[in-house]
Write an enzyme that holds these catalytic residues in place. Structure first.
Site, PDB file in Angstrom:
ATOM      1  N   LYS A  31       0.758  -1.331   0.152  1.00  0.00           N
ATOM      2  CA  LYS A  31      -0.075   0.003   0.045  1.00  0.00           C
ATOM      3  C   LYS A  31       0.910   1.350  -0.064  1.00  0.00           C
ATOM      4  CE  LYS A  31      -3.567  -2.432   0.940  1.00  0.00           C
ATOM      5  NZ  LYS A  31      -4.976  -2.697   0.525  1.00  0.00           N
TER       6      LYS A  31
HETATM    7  C1  LIG Z   1      -0.908  -7.833   2.464  1.00  0.00           C
HETATM    8  C2  LIG Z   1      -2.238  -7.704   1.591  1.00  0.00           C
HETATM    9  N1  LIG Z   1      -2.209  -8.622   0.614  1.00  0.00           N
HETATM   10  C3  LIG Z   1      -3.184  -8.190  -0.435  1.00  0.00           C
HETATM   11  C4  LIG Z   1      -4.242  -7.242  -0.333  1.00  0.00           C
HETATM   12  C5  LIG Z   1      -5.318  -7.305  -1.268  1.00  0.00           C
HETATM   13  O1  LIG Z   1      -5.027  -6.121  -2.029  1.00  0.00           O
HETATM   14  P1  LIG Z   1      -6.325  -5.662  -2.805  1.00  0.00           P
HETATM   15  O2  LIG Z   1      -7.252  -5.178  -1.800  1.00  0.00           O
HETATM   16  O3  LIG Z   1      -5.811  -4.499  -3.396  1.00  0.00           O
HETATM   17  O4  LIG Z   1      -7.113  -6.660  -3.840  1.00  0.00           O
HETATM   18  C6  LIG Z   1      -4.305  -6.706   0.932  1.00  0.00           C
HETATM   19  C7  LIG Z   1      -5.276  -5.611   1.188  1.00  0.00           C
HETATM   20  O5  LIG Z   1      -6.380  -5.634   0.471  1.00  0.00           O
HETATM   21  C8  LIG Z   1      -3.086  -6.647   1.685  1.00  0.00           C
HETATM   22  O6  LIG Z   1      -2.999  -5.767   2.883  1.00  0.00           O
HETATM   23  N1  LIG Z   2      -6.357  -5.076   2.481  1.00  0.00           N
HETATM   24  C1  LIG Z   2      -6.799  -3.713   2.871  1.00  0.00           C
HETATM   25  C2  LIG Z   2      -8.317  -3.709   2.634  1.00  0.00           C
HETATM   26  C3  LIG Z   2      -8.482  -2.005   2.140  1.00  0.00           C
HETATM   27  O1  LIG Z   2      -8.164  -2.274   0.813  1.00  0.00           O
HETATM   28  P1  LIG Z   2      -8.027  -0.968  -0.023  1.00  0.00           P
HETATM   29  O2  LIG Z   2      -6.806  -1.231  -0.903  1.00  0.00           O
HETATM   30  O3  LIG Z   2      -9.394  -0.789  -0.576  1.00  0.00           O
HETATM   31  O4  LIG Z   2      -7.382   0.300   0.658  1.00  0.00           O
HETATM   32  C4  LIG Z   2      -6.151  -3.100   4.201  1.00  0.00           C
HETATM   33  O5  LIG Z   2      -5.142  -3.698   4.568  1.00  0.00           O
HETATM   34  O6  LIG Z   2      -6.706  -2.358   4.625  1.00  0.00           O
END
Ligand SMILES: Cc1ncc(COP(=O)(O)O)c(C=O)c1O
Ligand SMILES: N[C@@H](CCOP(=O)(O)O)C(=O)O
Length: 573
Positions: A145
């Site tokens: 992120k």
């Molecule tokens: C460590 C981790 N892997 C994978 C994901 C999945 O990513 P996305 O929500 O963009 O599909 C998340 C959060 O959503 C995450 O925090």
């Molecule tokens: N896995 C995410 C959930 C929120 O997802 P987002 O990509 O829409 O912000 C988290 O770790 O908070």
């Protein structure tokens, strides 16, 4: 290979949008943004980023996906991550909206906080199978992120400084960011926004359902503009609360709500870069040949990360398939297998004691507590963006004009989402499912398979023995192995996205490796995490049953107190 993408909509150069459509801004817009629910509000990139969610509750999408410049491969192949990010973002943001030197500076500052010189290094997991791991966790909070949230934090700051030039007191535009997290978005947003002027940040997380390190990362940040709220329930409850706040015009207008979740278009945009960057890194590997195929495998929850891959593909990056890897919260996997998007799993929900056949805790509403908690998500918010593109493409076959197709796309999404709300699910027709399968495949990985994969890659018999995967990345790798077993490894390369550092998920990593010789969790722990859990914390516990109105009250009171304190300190000086 073609150097020009086939975009959805007819591509226009970034600078040619009609200026008369823009309100409240003196900057020429980059292009028009549509809402996935059919609205079109003539907003600039700046307004789309600051608003987060469209007034009709939909998500913003760019009307046109830009094509890649001629000779992009030869021109871009040796660029640094920041240089590449600048090229990609410039295709979406006109220099009259953010002058190029300013955009460059925003990007450079965003990636100067990363520990790895390559920003997102590509490591070889198994050369024989052409399996690579894209490590996305070298930013300040050790999760993927950071790539987007460092940029988003700097974009917010840039726009606010520009808007507030020469203004004082209540004339200043103050942004109240509200976000929902299952653990990683929260800390990445907090680290991207802490201490920034004219921004308050509120992060809602499900109480007791994020890892201890994740909770410590969020709650030990004591800056006055940061507020963590522990909510009873699951991530989806936090996400619903955030959406309810955005849907309330009164609070939205009064507090200028902003979004840090991947509902914010800038999050997706910033994530496109690492698909290109890793493709160029892969091309430098000795086994890669010009006609080889590339598959990206992405651990998926809210569908933001993989959606950035979809945009990269639509822009023209030669990606053969994007593979969705879900945990036991498998709504997306079930969709790709059946064409039904249904909240509650039709199979596998425990009859007794809330424990499923796979050993995970299941809850009445269908959410399961797994070893990969950041992906314990029932409804994936960005799937709505893909649904729009699918509905638009389907409508395009009717031979009507492009405006009609776009309207039709929005109407279809609106009706699917109404059904999701009223009936708990909806179905798409066979043609639409076929369109979804053109670009994507999906795999569901259970907790036990996650543990096995962590073990397998740590084992001394693995080509990269001693490597420790976090449980989310392990889900991607397990799905990659299945894809490898179906495709010739002689000409297909797999890039599996590694989304978090293993130290964030002690529970799963210990479970997998505790019996392994020489393994101690302490050896995994980065110095930044040592002592973190015993530091002073700041946290608001949202009372049970407070609902979104209770959260609204907290947000309102905290913003008022913050502004009062800021104005008092200004008076003193
Ligand atoms: C460590 C981790 N892997 C994978 C994901 C999945 O990513 P996305 O929500 O963009 O599909 C998340 C959060 O959503 C995450 O925090
Ligand atoms: N896995 C995410 C959930 C929120 O997802 P987002 O990509 O829409 O912000 C988290 O770790 O908070």
């Amino acid at each position: 290979m073609s150097t020009v993408a086939t975009p959805v909509g007819l591509a226009k150069p970034a600078e040619k949008a009609a200026p008369e459509e823009i309100q409240n801004t003196t900057h020429t817009p980059s292009q028009r943004y549509l809402s996935t629910r059919g609205g079109s509000y003539g907003l600039s990139f700046e307004e789309v980023v600051l608003k987060g969610l469209a007034p009709d509750g939909g998500l913003f999408i760019p009307e046109e996906i830009p094509t890649l410049p001629q000779e992009w491969e030869s021109k871009w192949q040796n660029l640094s991550f920041s240089e590449l990010a600048f090229e990609i973002l410039s295709l979406y943001i006109s220099s009259s909206e953010i002058p190029s030197p300013d955009l460059k500076d925003i990007i450079d500052r965003s990636y100067s906080t990363f520990r790895a010189p390559e920003t997102t290094p590509l490591v070889t997991l198994n050369e024989k199978d052409n399996l690579y791991l894209l490590e996305l966790f070298h930013g300040p909070t050790f999760a993927f992120k950071d790539v987007a949230l460092q940029t988003l934090g700097n974009l917010f700051e840039y726009f606010l400084v520009r808007r507030n030039k020469g203004k004082t007191g209540t004339d200043r535009h103050h942004l109240s960011v509200v976000g929902a997290t299952s653990g990683d978005t929260g800390s990445a947003a907090i680290y991207g926004l802490r201490g920034k002027k004219d921004v308050s940040v509120f992060i809602l997380f499900p109480k007791g359902r994020v890892s201890p390190i994740q909770e410590a990362q969020m709650t030990t940040v004591l800056d006055p503009n940061v507020h963590c709220l522990a909510v009873e329930g699951f991530f989806d409850d936090c996400q619903d609360t955030v959406k309810a706040l955005f849907a309330d015009p009164e609070i939205n207008e009064k507090l200028n709500l902003g979004a840090v979740n991947s509902i914010n278009w800038a999050r997706i945009l910033a994530q496109i870069t690492y698909y290109f960057h890793s493709y160029f890194a892969l091309k430098k590997s000795p086994t890669y040949k010009a006609d080889h195929k590339v598959r990206f495998v992405v651990p998926t929850g809210n569908f933001g990360d993989i959606l950035a891959g979809y945009f990269a593909k639509r822009m023209g990056l030669p990606v053969e398939k994007l593979v969705i890897a879900t945990n036991e919260n498998d709504i997306l996997d079930r969709f790709w297998k059946t064409g039904h998007y249904e909240k509650k799993a039709v199979h596998g929900v425990a009859a007794e004691g809330g424990i499923t056949a796979d050993g995970a805790k299941a809850h009445e509403d269908g959410v399961r507590e797994t070893l990969s908690p950041a992906m314990d998500i029932m409804v994936s918010s960005n799937f709505e963006r893909l649904l729009w593109f699918l509905a638009y493409e389907y409508a395009s076959a009717a031979g009507m004009d492009d405006e009609w197709n776009k309207k039709q796309g929005g109407q279809e999404v609106e009706s699917w989402l109404k059904e999701l709300k009223s009936k708990g699910g909806f179905s798409v027709n066979a043609e639409t499912l076929k369109l979804a399968k053109k670009d994507f495949e999906s795999e569901r990985v259970s907790d036990s398979q996650t543990v096995e994969t962590i073990k397998q890659f740590y084992s001394s018999s693995s080509p990269k023995g001693g490597y420790i995967l976090d449980p989310h990345s392990a889900i991607g790798v397990a799905a990659s192995l299945r894809s490898i077993s179906r495709n010739s490894t002689a000409d297909t390369h797999h890039i599996s996205l590694s989304t978090a550092h293993p130290a964030k998920f002690a529970n799963a990593v210990d479970l997998a490796l505790k019996e392994e010789q020489g393994y101690t969790f302490e050896s995994v722990l980065p110095k930044e995490f040592i002592g973190l859990e015993s530091r002073e914390r700041k946290l608001i516990n949202v009372p049970q049953g407070a609902g979104w109105e209770g959260v609204r009250k907290i947000v309102q009171e905290e913003v008022e107190a913050e502004l009062k304190a800021a104005s008092a300190s200004q008076d003193e000086h």
